[in-house]
Write a protein that holds these residues in place. Structure first.
Motif, PDB file in Angstrom:
ATOM      1  N   ILE A 132       5.282  -2.519   1.276  1.00  0.00           N
ATOM      2  CA  ILE A 132       4.719  -2.062   2.020  1.00  0.00           C
ATOM      3  C   ILE A 132       5.150  -1.111   3.796  1.00  0.00           C
ATOM      4  CG2 ILE A 132       2.405  -1.916   3.671  1.00  0.00           C
ATOM      5  CD1 ILE A 132       1.262  -3.878   0.995  1.00  0.00           C
ATOM      6  N   THR A 133       5.098  -0.062   3.626  1.00  0.00           N
ATOM      7  CA  THR A 133       5.994  -0.076   4.962  1.00  0.00           C
ATOM      8  C   THR A 133       4.837   0.320   6.372  1.00  0.00           C
ATOM      9  OG1 THR A 133       5.671   2.426   4.456  1.00  0.00           O
ATOM     10  CG2 THR A 133       7.991   1.531   4.019  1.00  0.00           C
ATOM     11  N   ALA A 134       4.315  -0.150   7.191  1.00  0.00           N
ATOM     12  CA  ALA A 134       3.895   0.572   8.559  1.00  0.00           C
ATOM     13  C   ALA A 134       4.723   0.086   9.680  1.00  0.00           C
ATOM     14  CB  ALA A 134       2.800  -1.411   8.746  1.00  0.00           C
ATOM     15  N   GLY A 135       4.468   1.381  11.134  1.00  0.00           N
ATOM     16  CA  GLY A 135       5.287   0.820  11.874  1.00  0.00           C
ATOM     17  C   GLY A 135       6.572   1.032  11.660  1.00  0.00           C
ATOM     18  N   ASP A 136       7.859  -0.063  11.848  1.00  0.00           N
ATOM     19  CA  ASP A 136       8.598   0.414  12.081  1.00  0.00           C
ATOM     20  C   ASP A 136       9.491  -1.124  11.081  1.00  0.00           C
ATOM     21  OD1 ASP A 136       8.714  -2.276  13.832  1.00  0.00           O
ATOM     22  OD2 ASP A 136      10.061  -0.913  14.992  1.00  0.00           O
ATOM     23  N   HIS A 137       8.096  -1.321  10.262  1.00  0.00           N
ATOM     24  CA  HIS A 137       8.854  -2.678   9.188  1.00  0.00           C
ATOM     25  C   HIS A 137       7.832  -2.303   7.360  1.00  0.00           C
ATOM     26  CE1 HIS A 137       9.962  -4.805  13.141  1.00  0.00           C
ATOM     27  NE2 HIS A 137       9.503  -5.976  12.124  1.00  0.00           N
ATOM     28  N   LEU A 138       9.355  -2.782   7.167  1.00  0.00           N
ATOM     29  CA  LEU A 138       8.891  -3.214   5.512  1.00  0.00           C
ATOM     30  C   LEU A 138       8.386  -4.496   4.977  1.00  0.00           C
ATOM     31  CD1 LEU A 138       9.207  -2.179   2.965  1.00  0.00           C
ATOM     32  CD2 LEU A 138      11.640  -2.690   2.444  1.00  0.00           C
ATOM     33  N   TYR A 139       6.866  -4.685   4.593  1.00  0.00           N
ATOM     34  CA  TYR A 139       6.796  -5.455   3.971  1.00  0.00           C
ATOM     35  C   TYR A 139       6.967  -5.565   2.532  1.00  0.00           C
ATOM     36  CZ  TYR A 139       5.157  -5.691   8.725  1.00  0.00           C
ATOM     37  OH  TYR A 139       4.901  -5.662  10.253  1.00  0.00           O
ATOM     38  N   ILE A 140       6.826  -7.240   2.327  1.00  0.00           N
ATOM     39  CA  ILE A 140       7.422  -7.251   0.805  1.00  0.00           C
ATOM     40  C   ILE A 140       6.031  -8.715   0.286  1.00  0.00           C
ATOM     41  CG2 ILE A 140       8.373  -7.900  -1.286  1.00  0.00           C
ATOM     42  CD1 ILE A 140      10.877  -6.814   0.481  1.00  0.00           C
ATOM     43  N   TYR A 141       5.299  -8.296  -0.715  1.00  0.00           N
ATOM     44  CA  TYR A 141       4.423  -9.559  -1.260  1.00  0.00           C
ATOM     45  C   TYR A 141       4.346  -9.355  -2.644  1.00  0.00           C
ATOM     46  CZ  TYR A 141       2.358  -9.294   3.672  1.00  0.00           C
ATOM     47  OH  TYR A 141       1.580 -10.255   4.407  1.00  0.00           O
ATOM     48  N   ASN A 142       4.423 -10.804  -2.641  1.00  0.00           N
ATOM     49  CA  ASN A 142       4.410 -11.442  -4.510  1.00  0.00           C
ATOM     50  C   ASN A 142       3.081 -10.763  -5.309  1.00  0.00           C
ATOM     51  OD1 ASN A 142       4.208 -13.147  -7.063  1.00  0.00           O
ATOM     52  ND2 ASN A 142       6.300 -13.050  -6.353  1.00  0.00           N
ATOM     53  N   ILE A 143       3.068  -9.701  -5.896  1.00  0.00           N
ATOM     54  CA  ILE A 143       1.557  -9.370  -6.641  1.00  0.00           C
ATOM     55  C   ILE A 143       0.824 -10.681  -7.640  1.00  0.00           C
ATOM     56  CG2 ILE A 143       0.612  -8.565  -8.442  1.00  0.00           C
ATOM     57  CD1 ILE A 143       3.049  -6.165  -8.750  1.00  0.00           C
ATOM     58  N   HIS A 144       1.028 -11.210  -7.914  1.00  0.00           N
ATOM     59  CA  HIS A 144       1.287 -13.028  -8.467  1.00  0.00           C
ATOM     60  C   HIS A 144       0.286 -13.731  -7.662  1.00  0.00           C
ATOM     61  CE1 HIS A 144       2.291 -10.624 -12.071  1.00  0.00           C
ATOM     62  NE2 HIS A 144       3.306 -10.677 -11.570  1.00  0.00           N
ATOM     63  N   THR A 145       1.323 -14.411  -6.817  1.00  0.00           N
ATOM     64  CA  THR A 145       0.532 -15.631  -6.301  1.00  0.00           C
ATOM     65  C   THR A 145      -0.390 -15.250  -4.759  1.00  0.00           C
ATOM     66  OG1 THR A 145       2.535 -15.136  -4.116  1.00  0.00           O
ATOM     67  CG2 THR A 145       2.785 -16.502  -6.651  1.00  0.00           C
ATOM     68  N   GLY A 146       0.190 -13.468  -3.892  1.00  0.00           N
ATOM     69  CA  GLY A 146      -0.268 -12.737  -3.315  1.00  0.00           C
ATOM     70  C   GLY A 146       0.432 -13.604  -1.466  1.00  0.00           C
ATOM     71  N   GLU A 147       1.718 -14.152  -1.864  1.00  0.00           N
ATOM     72  CA  GLU A 147       1.968 -14.884  -0.991  1.00  0.00           C
ATOM     73  C   GLU A 147       3.234 -13.452  -0.686  1.00  0.00           C
ATOM     74  OE1 GLU A 147       4.193 -18.194  -1.962  1.00  0.00           O
ATOM     75  OE2 GLU A 147       2.613 -19.987  -2.115  1.00  0.00           O
ATOM     76  N   LYS A 148       3.871 -13.562   0.809  1.00  0.00           N
ATOM     77  CA  LYS A 148       4.541 -12.884   1.784  1.00  0.00           C
ATOM     78  C   LYS A 148       5.990 -13.095   0.824  1.00  0.00           C
ATOM     79  CE  LYS A 148       4.727 -11.193   5.916  1.00  0.00           C
ATOM     80  NZ  LYS A 148       4.470 -10.991   7.091  1.00  0.00           N
ATOM     81  N   SER A 149       6.732 -12.593   0.697  1.00  0.00           N
ATOM     82  CA  SER A 149       8.135 -12.119  -0.443  1.00  0.00           C
ATOM     83  C   SER A 149       8.851 -11.968   1.240  1.00  0.00           C
ATOM     84  CB  SER A 149       8.701 -11.395  -1.030  1.00  0.00           C
ATOM     85  OG  SER A 149       7.584 -11.680  -2.877  1.00  0.00           O
ATOM     86  N   GLY A 150       9.092 -11.011   1.844  1.00  0.00           N
ATOM     87  CA  GLY A 150      10.094 -10.736   3.208  1.00  0.00           C
ATOM     88  C   GLY A 150       9.251 -10.005   3.724  1.00  0.00           C
TER      89      GLY A 150
END
Length: 691
Positions: A636-654
């Motif tokens: 997911i992109t928002a502002g000047d950052h990229l956010y990565i989430y695990n689909i199965h655990t719901g945790e932020k990967s990066g």
């Protein structure tokens, strides 16, 4: 409301049949613009031109020439006063029925009658025609409004924007000093007229309000979407509310972007990154005008005018001492600029702040310039935000980047086989790149300067490239030959998103008219329309492995459609705010929705089982979402950052700092490469390294 010609009773504007006698209302199509109008309308509600032959004369005195405004309380016409040898005047017809609306209309006239300012058109009185309709007569401010000027020029230089803002502030200052003070409440480009000798007029006082903060009288909420201050929308208009609206207009004038491209309608928060090309002092001025809370703004128009004086002095200083300096600004040049600025009456503290911002701006330009020459094989790495659980820097690397457009990239996508990358810029240009050598093959003018590309797709069979536009068009080019195949006037308002069906036989579009239209590509004709959404449609996607369409919009709904019979399979309302993105995974097994409430919802498909509801901790508005081909993570992109989430655990990967405001993200088909586009015109190619 519209009157039935058969029984004379009033019906809603959108009624197809009279509720009382059953008479069918047949729309009148404008010969000039093709817009449908109610049968009793004399002038087109879209372009204002006459719908009937012969003149329309009111009370044997006023010959109507054109409709120049249409709203809840009435219609506004340009007319000729036949008793004054054809002098042009403005006629406002009251069409409301409620007593409070009638009182409001009269109050506008009484307030206008007291005004005496050369840049506010004077009122000449009220009258009723033979049918009992009430009219108000005003002077006509001849010229073009700022909306018309924007359509011609797309945007204005900073110097001209300052002139406009200063003129409007002069008028607002006059209104604030009346007893009681007046608030216009409808500052927008359509209500600011550039007349002869560059005189700026402020018109349409239909929403004017006397400012009496101690009054217990309940405020009638009136505002124009996109421009109103947050407190005005809440029914608590402040003396600084007009300043906020003027600030929004200033941003629109200098960027050429409509408010919805830089302003959150729910909160009134402004995305100031669109002001990357303006001077630091002008940006500071606009930020002060458009602060979310009144105490953070200029306290009145006079205080804002004092800042405008500084802007004018800074223009002189820039011409003489700053702009002639090429490259970086050295210490001895800083000293010279400050000395000259102080002679002009600019404080040393302000000058130091502006010079620091100017130095940063020049460094950023140098970075962008050097970045544009970086080849595909570049080993340069971006700055990454490392997490304690996962070292993001070790599994995502920057492969290369290219300067695709001189302005922001609206969208960048890959062809189904990945052999092409196509970009669309805010300059209205599409560019096609060969991904084997990363060289540009062709550039295509997608839209004229007064329009904007809003979305971009390639048909699954790779036969067509399609775009949608702000003016409601769908346009298609043949792949390979790059010849324009068809242009369809699909919507009367902006198209936010469109999608091809999986068999490439259909195109489905959704827009700000709250409608979804389905088009047959073989015949280029409309198949059907879907009207279940009650607000703007923001996103659509088509299942890669079934006849299923999913749509999401500003009404918070996610709707899943069976495209064999266009019935609704499922309807969700799981977001508190807008549904910004909806998307199927590449296997079709998962369905995603991302909302402005910062939640990502994931369902299994086709059983619609809820897999996860994830709170996305992100800064800035969401601009893009895509799913990794292995369907393990969502990006997911928002502002000047990229956010990565695990689909199965719901945790932020990066989380990764992209350094510039992102406008979207797209994965390479069936591979671990992806691209991000940004507001500086760059496309960056990244690789997810699999250990």
């Amino acid at each position: 409301m519209k009157k039935c010609p058969e029984c004379g009773r009033e019906n809603p504007d959108n009624a197809k049949y009279c509720s009382f006698c059953g008479h069918e209302f047949k729309e009148v199509i404008c010969k000039i613009c093709g817009h449908p109008n109610p049968p009793d309308e004399k002038f087109c509600r879209k372009c204002g031109n006459p719908l009937q032959e012969g003149p329309v004369v009111i009370s044997k005195r006023y010959k109507l020439l054109k409709m120049i405004g249409f709203g809840g309380f009435g219609k506004t016409y340009l007319a000729e006063d036949l008793q004054l040898f054809g002098k042009k005047v403005v006629l406002k017809e009251f069409t409301g029925h409620a007593a409070k609306d009638r009182d409001f209309f009269k109050k506008e006239g009484m307030i206008l009658a007291k005004l005496n300012h050369p840049l506010i058109p004077k009122i000449h009185g009220f009258f009723k025609d033979s049918e009992g309709r009430t009219y108000l007569v005003q002077d006509y401010a001849e010229g073009k409004n700022l909306r018309q000027i924007l359509l011609e020029k797309h945007k204005l230089p900073e110097r001209e924007v300052i002139i406009v803002v200063k003129s409007v502030l002069d008028i607002l200052s006059y209104l604030e000093k009346l007893d009681p003070p007046l608030i216009h409440r409808d500052i927008k480009p359509e209500n600011i007229i550039l007349g002869e000798n560059d005189r700026i007029f402020l018109v349409d006082f239909g929403a004017v309000k006397e400012y009496m903060p101690s009054s217990s009288e309940k405020e009638i909420v009136i505002y124009t979407t996109g421009y109103a201050a947050p407190e005005q929308k809440a029914g608590n208009t402040h003396i600084t509310s007009d300043l906020y609206s003027l600030g929004v207009v200033a941003i629109e004038l200098i960027t050429g972007l409509p408010p919805k491209k830089f302003r959150n309608e729910e909160t009134g928060k402004i995305d100031y990154s669109v002001l990357s090309d303006v001077t630091p002092e002008f940006k500071e001025f606009v930020m002060k005008l458009t602060a979310q809370k009144p105490p953070s703004r200029f306290k009145n128009a006079d205080e804002a005018l004092k800042f405008v004086e500084i802007l004018e002095k800074m223009q002189t200083l820039r011409e003489v001492a700053i702009d002639p300096i090429k490259g970086s600004i050295r210490d001895k040049e800083v000293k010279k600029i400050i000395q000259m600025g102080e002679k002009l009456g600019i404080s040393k503290e302000f000058l130091k702040k502006i010079i620091d911002e100017e130095i940063k701006r020049r460094k950023h330009r140098e970075y962008a310039k050097s970045s544009s020459s970086t080849s595909k094989a570049s080993t340069l790495r971006t700055r990454l935000t490392k997490l304690s659980s996962l070292q993001v820097g070790t599994n995502i690397k920057l492969v290369g980047r290219l300067k695709a457009h001189p302005v922001a990239v609206q969208k960048a996508i890959f062809s189904p086989k990945g052999d092409y990358m196509i970009t669309a810029g805010k300059d209205g240009i599409m560019k096609i790149f060969d991904t084997r050598e990363w060289r540009r093959l062709i550039a295509i003018r997608g839209v004229p300067d007064d329009d904007l590309i809003t979305d971009l797709h390639i048909s699954p069979n790779s036969k067509f490239i399609g775009i949608s536009t702000r003016e409601g068009l769908l346009k298609f080019w043949q792949m390979g030959t790059w010849v324009l195949a068809k242009s369809i006037a699909a919507h009367t308002e902006e198209i936010e998103d469109f999608v091809f069906s999986r068999n490439s036989k259909l195109v489905i579009s959704g827009g700000t008219d709250n409608l979804i239209f389905v088009w047959n590509i073989d015949t280029w004709k409309k198949v059907t329309s879907l009207r279940e959404h009650t607000a703007w449609i923001l996103s659509l996607d088509y299942s890669p492995h079934g006849d299923i369409l999913v749509t999401g919009g500003m009404d918070s709904q996610v709707i899943v459609w069976d495209t064999k019979n266009w019935s609704i399979l499922k309807k969700f309302k799981v977001h508190e705010g807008w549904v910004r993105f909806v998307k199927f995974s590449s296997s079709g097994k998962f369905l995603f929705s991302l909302g402005t409430d910062r939640f990502l919802n994931i369902w299994s498909f086709p059983d619609f089982g809820t897999r996860a509801k994830i709170k996305i901790e992100a800064k800035g508005d969401f601009t893009g979402m895509d799913i990794c081909p292995d369907e393990e993570e969502v990006y997911i992109t928002a502002g000047d950052h990229l956010y990565i989430y695990n689909i199965h655990t719901g945790e932020k990967s990066g989380e990764m700092d992209l350094q510039t405001k992102a406008t979207g993200i797209t994965f390479f088909p069936k591979r671990y490469y992806f691209i991000t586009s940004d507001s500086e015109g760059f496309v960056k190619l990244w690789k997810k390294v699999i250990s």
